[in-house]
Design a protein around this motif. Structure first.
Motif, PDB file in Angstrom:
ATOM      1  N   MET A 148     -24.453  22.716  -1.453  1.00 10.14           N
ATOM      2  CA  MET A 148     -24.864  23.766  -0.622  1.00 10.14           C
ATOM      3  C   MET A 148     -24.721  25.266  -1.171  1.00 10.14           C
ATOM      4  SD  MET A 148     -22.285  22.667   2.506  1.00 10.14           S
ATOM      5  CE  MET A 148     -22.325  21.079   3.313  1.00 10.14           C
ATOM      6  N   GLY A 149     -25.079  25.283  -2.534  1.00  6.01           N
ATOM      7  CA  GLY A 149     -25.195  26.642  -2.920  1.00  6.01           C
ATOM      8  C   GLY A 149     -23.899  27.274  -3.421  1.00  6.01           C
ATOM      9  N   GLY A 150     -22.903  26.545  -3.774  1.00  2.84           N
ATOM     10  CA  GLY A 150     -21.503  26.992  -4.014  1.00  2.84           C
ATOM     11  C   GLY A 150     -21.550  27.579  -5.617  1.00  2.84           C
ATOM     12  N   TRP A 161     -16.266  24.788  -4.708  1.00  3.13           N
ATOM     13  CA  TRP A 161     -16.526  24.618  -2.946  1.00  3.13           C
ATOM     14  C   TRP A 161     -16.200  23.119  -2.654  1.00  3.13           C
ATOM     15  CZ3 TRP A 161     -21.283  27.456  -0.340  1.00  3.13           C
ATOM     16  CH2 TRP A 161     -21.173  28.827  -0.439  1.00  3.13           C
ATOM     17  N   HIS A 162     -16.694  22.290  -2.943  1.00  3.76           N
ATOM     18  CA  HIS A 162     -16.226  20.890  -2.592  1.00  3.76           C
ATOM     19  C   HIS A 162     -16.032  19.976  -3.544  1.00  3.76           C
ATOM     20  CE1 HIS A 162     -19.266  22.818   0.217  1.00  3.76           C
ATOM     21  NE2 HIS A 162     -18.350  22.570   0.937  1.00  3.76           N
ATOM     22  N   GLY A 163     -15.871  20.284  -4.779  1.00  2.00           N
ATOM     23  CA  GLY A 163     -15.592  19.287  -6.052  1.00  2.00           C
ATOM     24  C   GLY A 163     -16.590  18.780  -6.546  1.00  2.00           C
ATOM     25  N   TYR A 164     -18.071  18.621  -6.109  1.00  2.00           N
ATOM     26  CA  TYR A 164     -18.940  18.212  -6.946  1.00  2.00           C
ATOM     27  C   TYR A 164     -19.156  18.510  -8.374  1.00  2.00           C
ATOM     28  CZ  TYR A 164     -22.205  16.798  -3.080  1.00  2.00           C
ATOM     29  OH  TYR A 164     -22.579  16.215  -1.913  1.00  2.00           O
ATOM     30  N   CYS A 172     -17.592  21.773  -9.210  1.00  2.00           N
ATOM     31  CA  CYS A 172     -18.086  23.124  -8.449  1.00  2.00           C
ATOM     32  C   CYS A 172     -16.637  23.322  -7.441  1.00  2.00           C
ATOM     33  CB  CYS A 172     -19.297  22.630  -7.625  1.00  2.00           C
ATOM     34  SG  CYS A 172     -19.368  24.067  -5.999  1.00  2.00           S
TER      35      CYS A 172
END
Ligand code: FES
Lengths: 131, 417
Positions: free
Chosen positions: A46-48, A85-88, A83
């Motif tokens: 998502m662009g994080g 933001w959400h852990g990818y 990442c």
């Protein structure tokens, strides 16, 4: 294209990184062993700010020859960035998500100068990821 | 080759629990530049209320229960969890430190005159590009499983008072939904009677993680009052690893993926099959935080069985899916690994008019507004509806811009290029 000298390789920890912001673009430059890799600081999810997260070994599951699980272990060969933001997670060496090969960070060219400085080659504005 | 000089580039730092919300979300602010003229409402953001637990406990009316809480707090490590039924050792949402903003927002907050939480909320609203944000609690989402109904009622009384008296008056952009202690129907009625007219309370919440049948006769007075108020009733889902079926699941991911939807499926099914939409035709229902994929599944499943077993749902005059299509849903966590499926899902319940954007910030699976603006199959008007206009209609919010420009937010922070 523009080349940017971001400082001596000796300034990097192993594993280590520098995240630089220059002329409207953000790039994470990573060192792992002797290798340097660089990616846009832009998560394909998502662009994080993918390069600004934790650096941690990939988690594996130890499976015995009889296919029973011996539990979770840290990989000795793969180190990921996460990442925030959400852990990818993305393999620092390849920029690829461990469970989805289509989910990958966009690489940026990086090399060492003869003086041992880290040089990043930044693409022109139109080749950069959108926000 | 360019020479290296210190001015040529800035170095960005690792994001940790100490990072400023505006820096964590700087890329979302950058994205917000592309929808600057949209009206943005976030239906579901969260306060970590245990960060301010002393203030909330002090708002508990019952002297004995308030003393119980303070007595609990004497035990080292229990200051922020007194009376709660959470399991702090199993707070795995932040993926073991991988997602820092879920672990804690421990940034520097120095805004004189504003509550710590208000400052955090303003930062997230500014960074995400939101005009309004609705605040829900976090650990209290599982309070419905507390074995002591009177404790749920006392804590919810304290939380509601804290929210209404301490937080919401600080910023008109913040709105709240009253926490209903659903295990005690009479206490819910009292709270609705007391607070329904509060302007900053724009609806009522049942936290869905509980084993209470929503069609029980004990709730009919409550629903009547809520219907009369004209404000919506929201079911906010959550998880519960202690559910006997879920005890088979060995990883948090497995339990979390199923548990939220599980409670929404149960409450929605009871609501429809027992004919509550016919009994309360003007009561507006909102389903929060189960994603969207469960909606067409349940629509089809209930339609299929209802037509064969109509005698078991005699109140219904239409198909279950038609009642579901009258209800409202929030978007997060938006399942979008297959956009074709998502498009069908959205069509199934008329997302253009029934879907409301929710961020779930600062939780680990939050969705920025770009989760909606980036959807290639939505028309511009549908995006505007989902991101704010549907919420304005449902909650009676004035459509007015209250947020700063994204460019100004970015200019005030060094965290993005
Ligand atoms: S934006 Fe990177 S994990 Fe979601």
């Amino acid at each position: 294209m523009r080349e940017l000298n971001i400082g001596p390789a000796s300034e990097f920890d192993d594993p280590g990184r520098k995240i630089i912001a220059f002329d409207g673009v953000e790039v994470g430059v990573f060192k792992l062993g002797d290798a340097f890799t660089a990616y846009f600081n832009h998560c394909p999810h998502m662009g994080g700010p993918a390069c600004q997260g934790k650096i941690i070994a990939k988690v594996d599951e130890a499976i015995a020859p009889d296919r029973t699980s011996k539990g979770m272990i840290f990989s000795k060969t793969q180190t990921n960035m996460v990442c925030p933001w959400h852990g990818y997670e993305f393999d620092i060496r390849t920029g690829v998500h461990p469970g989805n090969a289509r989910m990958r960070l966009r690489p940026v060219k990086v090399h060492l100068s003869t003086d041992g400085d880290v040089i990043v080659t930044l693409p022109d504005a139109r080749e950069r990821p959108a926000a | 080759m360019l020479e290296r000089t210190p001015q040529q580039f800035r170095e960005l730092q690792e994001i940790t629990i100490k990072s400023d919300t505006r820096d964590i979300l700087a890329h979302a602010t950058k994205q917000a530049e592309s929808f600057e003229d949209y009206f943005l409402v976030d239906i579901d953001a969260h306060v970590t209320e245990t960060q301010f637990w002393n203030e909330i406990l002090a708002c508990i009316d019952n002297d004995v229960i308030r003393q119980m809480a303070h007595g609990q707090q004497l035990r080292p490590g229990q200051g922020a969890t007194a009376l709660l039924n959470t399991v702090p050792g199993m707070s795995y949402q932040h993926v073991y430190g991988r997602i820092p903003h879920q672990a804690a927002l421990a940034e520097v907050v120095e805004e004189p005159g504003a509550h710590h939480f208000t400052t955090l909320a303003r930062r997230s609203m500014d960074a995400l590009g939101l005009d309004y944000q609705i605040v829900f609690p976090t650990p209290m989402l599982t309070l419905g499983m507390h074995p002591q109904d009177e404790i749920e009622a006392a804590i919810s009384g304290g939380y509601n008072r804290w929210l209404i008296e301490r937080i919401l008056p600080e910023d008109d952009r913040l709105k709240g939904m009253l926490y209903l202690p659903f295990n005690s129907p009479d206490a819910c009625v009292e709270l609705v009677e007391k607070y329904a007219a509060e302007p900053a309370i724009i609806g009522f919440t049942v936290t869905s993680t509980r084993n209470k049948p929503v069609h029980h006769n004990n709730y009919m007075r409550l629903y009547s009052l809520i219907e009369e108020s004209g404000k919506p009733l929201a079911f906010h889902s959550g998880f519960n690893w202690s559910d006997p079926s879920f005890l088979q699941l060995n990883r948090f991911i497995s339990m979390h993926a199923i548990s939220f939807v599980h409670y929404s499926l149960i409450h929605m099914t009871n609501w429809i099959i027992n004919g509550l939409p016919e009994r309360f035709p003007k009561l507006k229902l909102l389903w929060v935080e189960s994603g969207l994929a469960w909606i067409p599944y349940l629509m089809q499943r209930l339609d299929h069985e209802y037509q064969m077993r109509t005698c078991e749902a005699p109140m219904l005059k239409r198909l279950p899916s038609e009642y579901m299509r009258d209800m409202f849903y929030t978007s997060q966590p938006l399942e979008k690994s297959n956009l074709k499926i998502l498009q069908c899902t959205m069509e199934a319940f008329n997302a253009d008019t029934q879907l409301l954007y929710a961020s779930d910030w600062p939780h680990w699976d939050f969705d920025p507004p770009s989760s909606i603006t980036m959807l290639p199959f939505l028309a511009d008007q549908a995006k505007r509806n989902i991101l704010g206009l549907n919420a304005a209609r449902l909650f009676g919010l004035e459509v007015k811009r209250t947020r700063p420009r994204a460019a100004d937010v970015l200019a005030s922070r060094p965290g993005v290029s």
